[in-house]
Enzyme design. Structure first.
Site, PDB file in Angstrom:
ATOM      1  N   THR A  47       0.813  -1.213   0.000  1.00  0.00           N
ATOM      2  CA  THR A  47       0.000   0.000   0.000  1.00  0.00           C
ATOM      3  C   THR A  47       0.847   1.265   0.000  1.00  0.00           C
ATOM      4  O   THR A  47       0.397   2.298  -0.496  1.00  0.00           O
ATOM      5  CB  THR A  47      -0.942   0.013   1.216  1.00  0.00           C
ATOM      6  OG1 THR A  47      -0.170  -0.124   2.418  1.00  0.00           O
ATOM      7  CG2 THR A  47      -1.937  -1.125   1.145  1.00  0.00           C
ATOM      8  N   CYS A  48       2.036   1.197   0.570  1.00  0.00           N
ATOM      9  CA  CYS A  48       2.880   2.397   0.608  1.00  0.00           C
ATOM     10  C   CYS A  48       3.303   2.823  -0.794  1.00  0.00           C
ATOM     11  O   CYS A  48       3.599   3.989  -1.030  1.00  0.00           O
ATOM     12  CB  CYS A  48       4.118   2.146   1.462  1.00  0.00           C
ATOM     13  SG  CYS A  48       3.747   1.914   3.211  1.00  0.00           S
ATOM     14  N   PHE A  49       3.349   1.869  -1.724  1.00  0.00           N
ATOM     15  CA  PHE A  49       3.883   2.151  -3.055  1.00  0.00           C
ATOM     16  C   PHE A  49       2.834   1.998  -4.148  1.00  0.00           C
ATOM     17  O   PHE A  49       3.163   2.025  -5.326  1.00  0.00           O
ATOM     18  CB  PHE A  49       5.079   1.237  -3.336  1.00  0.00           C
ATOM     19  CG  PHE A  49       6.132   1.289  -2.268  1.00  0.00           C
ATOM     20  CD1 PHE A  49       6.964   2.390  -2.158  1.00  0.00           C
ATOM     21  CD2 PHE A  49       6.268   0.257  -1.348  1.00  0.00           C
ATOM     22  CE1 PHE A  49       7.927   2.451  -1.159  1.00  0.00           C
ATOM     23  CE2 PHE A  49       7.224   0.319  -0.350  1.00  0.00           C
ATOM     24  CZ  PHE A  49       8.060   1.414  -0.250  1.00  0.00           C
TER      25      PHE A  49
END
Length: 606
Positions: free
Chosen positions: A467-469
């Site tokens: 989710t961070c990327f």
């Protein structure tokens, strides 16, 4: 020549189509039938643009020339105008703000972004520890909600959401650490925390009750059935503190391009930017009330009106009957008062949650400078805070980046998009939430694009999201049906981050013993180990830590204390057909030794 006129019409229509709907609706500067200019205020409530194809080319040229001239002049002078005076009639600021629907978004965005950048704090957002437990948003006690935890940390530590930064290129107002879960916050956990708070704010039966479903949602009729209104009954100082914090979250969303999922109607956004709310705005969220008003205004004779026997009362958004004038419940509305009666209803409805909106605006202004806010239309502010709720699969596909050996022509990518194009909007929102922690499309020109890579495994594996990327890794599924089954299970069943990174006793993190009793009840146990996977709905799993010699009665007693109905897992015998019973002994070391040292009967209890 007529053909030349048609070409000009099409060319100018394409030019004017760059304006958003609110601008096109408000830019009705001329009479399409006569082509003469008329002096009228911008329409603040119109939703339909004039039909440009029916206008003469000379009219189109005149309209577009006026819009261009206004914007060229305003762009040169706008930074010299004191926009704080926008409420003073006759001032330049007032004239500009009255004409804001005619100002091109690019110019207003430039000024707005500059004011945001000039008020940014140092690049060191704080780390905030949160515990979302095992319960869904609608089942959490008030003190266990993420919103409640966040507000108290922010108030105690006097945190300002103007400090934007984060690892790498991420833009975050804080770094999130979910206790009992793994994962490093490179943006994904931050977005996940925002999504959790929005879910807590907009759920029926939740513990916060700061927002109520609008009447059309409750009655399943009319427009805006997905919209929520501030609760007029939440008037205590604690409630207003919570509303103020909601405003701070909206400001943080703008600073970080987070696009939070707040589904508020136009009448709320209009109050935030200082636009006038009209009867049409109330009608948009309450179709039943609107029909009643039309019925009132439709009375043609005094006798017909008297037969209605209307009193000076109105039903509020909460369903409560309120008096419009002192003693209104006993005072009859006379024939001559019917229009004043309708206007009194409109004003009461518009101002019903004015205190709550004022608290939201106060929190918003503490994060975003209010000087440029009056220049935005309510639709523009909504897009800046919430993005676009409708997910366009074609745009998502065109902007997706492929990594490794994967390409748009690869059979796996082709299968993926064929499956995704069969999704409903709810499924698409769940997909985005799984891949990057939010349910809205990226802000245009933000540089946020979904990334897809190949995992290199087969049909027995699930997709993996980062989710961070904004990235997802897909196993090389053999068929579209397998891909759809695994993807649906992943997007609806995998909510937490690395839950195997829990506390030492093998359970998901619980803040204290009381929270275990409050939050661990299992309502929807949809997956049974060893049985067929059911991808529909959220999956909740709970574990009991039991001694090796635990008997059936003790097992049932412990399950009852935790609020777990073992028989729901599929059978009448809880000891043989319950979901999961794992004996690990009093500690990991004793469990390990039990596994290495079989009992005298030759079997291992581990």
């Amino acid at each position: 020549p007529e053909k030349k006129d048609d070409d000009v019409t099409l060319a100018l229509e394409r030019q004017t189509s760059r304006l958003p709907p609110a601008v096109r609706a408000a830019s009705y500067l001329s009479n399409p039938s006569s082509g003469t200019f008329i002096n009228r205020k911008p329409q603040q409530h119109g939703n339909e643009a004039p039909n440009l194809s029916k206008m003469r080319p000379s009219v189109l040229r005149a309209r577009w020339s006026v819009i261009k001239a206004l914007n060229q002049t305003a762009e040169q002078a706008i930074e010299l105008v004191d926009l704080r005076r926008f409420e003073e009639e006759g001032s330049i600021a007032h004239i500009l703000c009255m004409s804001k629907a005619l100002l091109l978004p690019e110019m207003k965005t430039k000024l707005f972004d500059k004011s945001v950048a000039l008020t940014a704090g140092p690049d060191n957002p704080p780390e905030i520890h949160l515990n979302r437990g095992t319960s869904p948003a609608e089942s959490r006690k008030r003190e266990r909600t993420i919103l409640w935890q966040m507000m108290h940390v922010v108030e105690e530590q006097k945190i300002s959401f103007t400090r934007i930064g984060g690892p790498g290129d991420s833009k975050q107002a804080w770094l999130t650490r979910f206790e009992g879960e793994g994962g490093m916050d490179y943006g994904g956990l931050y977005r996940d925390s925002l999504r959790e708070m929005c879910a807590e704010l907009q759920c029926q039966g939740g513990s916060l009750q700061l927002f109520l479903p609008c009447p059309n949602q409750r009655m399943a009729t009319g427009s805006c059935q997905d919209r929520w209104l501030p609760n007029p009954l939440c008037t205590s100082q604690l409630h207003l503190r919570l509303y103020r914090f909601v405003g701070m979250l909206m400001g943080a969303s703008i600073r970080t391009d987070a696009c939070i999922e707040l589904d508020l109607p136009g009448m709320v956004w209009k109050q935030l930017v200082g636009e006038e709310c009209l009867r049409e705005d109330v009608a948009a969220v309450d179709e039943v009330w609107n029909k009643d008003v039309q019925n009132c205004l439709g009375a043609e004779t005094k006798q017909e009106w008297d037969a209605k026997a209307r009193m000076w009362v109105v039903k509020s958004f909460t369903g409560r009957t309120d008096e419009l004038v002192p003693g209104g419940a006993q005072k009859k509305v006379e024939w001559e008062e019917r229009e004043a009666f309708v206007e009194a209803q409109v004003q009461m409805r518009i101002n019903e949650f004015r205190a709550q909106v004022a608290a939201i605006q106060e929190g918003f202004s503490s994060v975003i400078p209010g000087i440029a806010l009056p220049l935005l239309t309510w639709r523009e502010l909504e897009r800046r805070v919430c993005g676009t709720a409708i997910i366009d699969v074609d745009i998502l596909e065109k902007t997706t980046e492929y990594q490794g050996s994967l390409s748009a022509e690869h059979p796996l990518a082709v299968k993926f998009w064929k499956v995704v194009k069969t999704f409903r909007q709810a499924d698409l929102a769940a997909l985005l939430a799984f891949v990057w922690g939010r349910k809205r499309m990226p802000v245009p020109n933000s540089g946020d694009h979904m990334k897809i890579d190949m995992l290199g495994r087969g049909d027995n594996y699930l997709p993996q999201a980062h989710t961070c990327f904004f990235a997802v890794d897909l196993p090389e599924y053999s068929t579209e049906s397998v891909l759809k089954e695994k993807l649906m299970y992943a997007i609806y069943g995998c909510a937490a981050i690395d839950n195997d990174n829990g506390n030492p006793n093998g359970t998901l993190y619980e803040s204290d013993e009381e929270s275990e009793a409050e939050e661990s009840a299992i309502e929807n146990l949809d997956v049974i180990p060893g049985s067929e996977v059911k991808p529909e709905g959220d999956v909740a799993v709970n574990w009991l830590v039991l001694p090796l010699d635990c008997g059936d009665e003790e097992l049932e007693a412990k399950a009852a204390a935790e609020g777990i109905d073992l028989r729901r897992a599929g059978g009448s015998n809880p000891t043989t057909e319950c979901a999961s019973v794992v004996d690990i002994g009093e500690s990991a070391s004793s469990a390990s030794s039990a596994a290495e040292s079989p009992s005298e009967s030759g079997s291992s209890d581990w």
